[in-house]
Scaffold this active site. Sequence first.
Site, PDB file in Angstrom:
ATOM      1  N   TYR A  56      -2.390  -7.863   0.366  1.00  0.00           N
ATOM      2  CA  TYR A  56      -0.857  -7.942  -0.340  1.00  0.00           C
ATOM      3  C   TYR A  56      -0.149  -9.025   0.137  1.00  0.00           C
ATOM      4  O   TYR A  56      -0.130  -9.301   1.643  1.00  0.00           O
ATOM      5  CB  TYR A  56      -0.268  -6.591   0.122  1.00  0.00           C
ATOM      6  CG  TYR A  56      -0.808  -5.351  -0.100  1.00  0.00           C
ATOM      7  CD1 TYR A  56      -1.766  -5.298  -1.297  1.00  0.00           C
ATOM      8  CD2 TYR A  56      -0.566  -3.960   0.332  1.00  0.00           C
ATOM      9  CE1 TYR A  56      -2.281  -4.106  -1.829  1.00  0.00           C
ATOM     10  CE2 TYR A  56      -0.952  -2.717  -0.119  1.00  0.00           C
ATOM     11  CZ  TYR A  56      -1.589  -2.867  -1.087  1.00  0.00           C
ATOM     12  OH  TYR A  56      -2.417  -1.866  -1.619  1.00  0.00           O
ATOM     13  N   HIS A 114     -11.075  -1.557   0.488  1.00  0.00           N
ATOM     14  CA  HIS A 114     -10.143  -1.394  -0.691  1.00  0.00           C
ATOM     15  C   HIS A 114     -10.630  -1.012  -1.849  1.00  0.00           C
ATOM     16  O   HIS A 114      -9.995  -0.334  -2.554  1.00  0.00           O
ATOM     17  CB  HIS A 114      -9.442  -2.977  -0.589  1.00  0.00           C
ATOM     18  CG  HIS A 114      -7.994  -2.845  -1.224  1.00  0.00           C
ATOM     19  ND1 HIS A 114      -7.092  -3.716  -0.891  1.00  0.00           N
ATOM     20  CD2 HIS A 114      -7.316  -1.994  -2.096  1.00  0.00           C
ATOM     21  CE1 HIS A 114      -5.981  -3.522  -1.594  1.00  0.00           C
ATOM     22  NE2 HIS A 114      -6.136  -2.416  -2.202  1.00  0.00           N
TER      23      HIS A 114
END
Length: 252
Positions: A56, A114
Amino acid sequence: MADMRKVELPSGEQVPALGQGTWHMGEDRRRHADEVAALKLGIDLGMTLIDTAEMYASGGAEEMTREAIAGRRDEVFLVSKVLPSNASRAGVIRSCEASLRRLGTDRIDLYLLHWRGGVPLAETVGAFEALMRDGKIRHWGVSNFDTDDMEELLSVAGGDAVQTNQILYNLSSRGIEFDLVPWSDERGMPLMAYSPMNQGSLGRDRRLEAIAERHDATPTQIALAWVLRQKGVVAIPKAVRESHLRENLAVA
Ligand code: NAP
């Protein structure tokens, strides 16, 4: 602080059923102060599980999170994620250490892969185990795994220590109910629902508007309530507007 409902991880640790996401935070300096304030308010309100990732804002979301949790690390259950391109043994350790530096802490509470990439699962699990031995992470899990991926993970040495699978789950994305939800339920494996309001778009759904009116709520609240209704599911909406945070808390 609110009396937040909890979900139990396989380790026995309890985490809040409603947490806070950070995707698209840390991208723009002009929004920085609002984002830090939002995360802080969320913690005050009992949404103490914070979900972030090295991906992010290329680490920017973790840096922003550091400011929000400064001086109150012990109040927070911190989740971060390693990219599949960094999922080799050395890569996971390097990524985790970089995340720890950006987060300004000595440990991540739950460290997730992830999504699945080309590195064998056994290698990534071995790296997670090494990080746990060193006290750099307290638990590990995965994200975006389907049922076959989960089965394979459980067949790998140490794979049964997985604590959660973070997946897309909301009223417009219910495919996992065919297999992954019952599979997880049978094994007591909590799911962490990301994009619980489909990145906000469920707030504009006409059918939800009609239901919301009957409950004196907003369509987004109905969408979030639908995710939170299930045992063993943690929802991690992202909200920067104060009114959004308070509405989400009211749902919980
Ligand atoms: P989301 O939480 O479904 O939606 C976020 C959007 O909803 C924002 O625009 C937010 O606006 C708005 N919102 C929040 N509360 C609201 C309310 N009460 N009323 C109206 N609008 C509201 O989407 P998301 O950010 O994609 O998902 C949540 C988190 O899941 C992410 O931040 C990330 O941490 C995680 N995630 C993980 C993965 C993965 O692959 N593992 C993928 C995607 C997301 P404001 O911000 O303006 O308040």
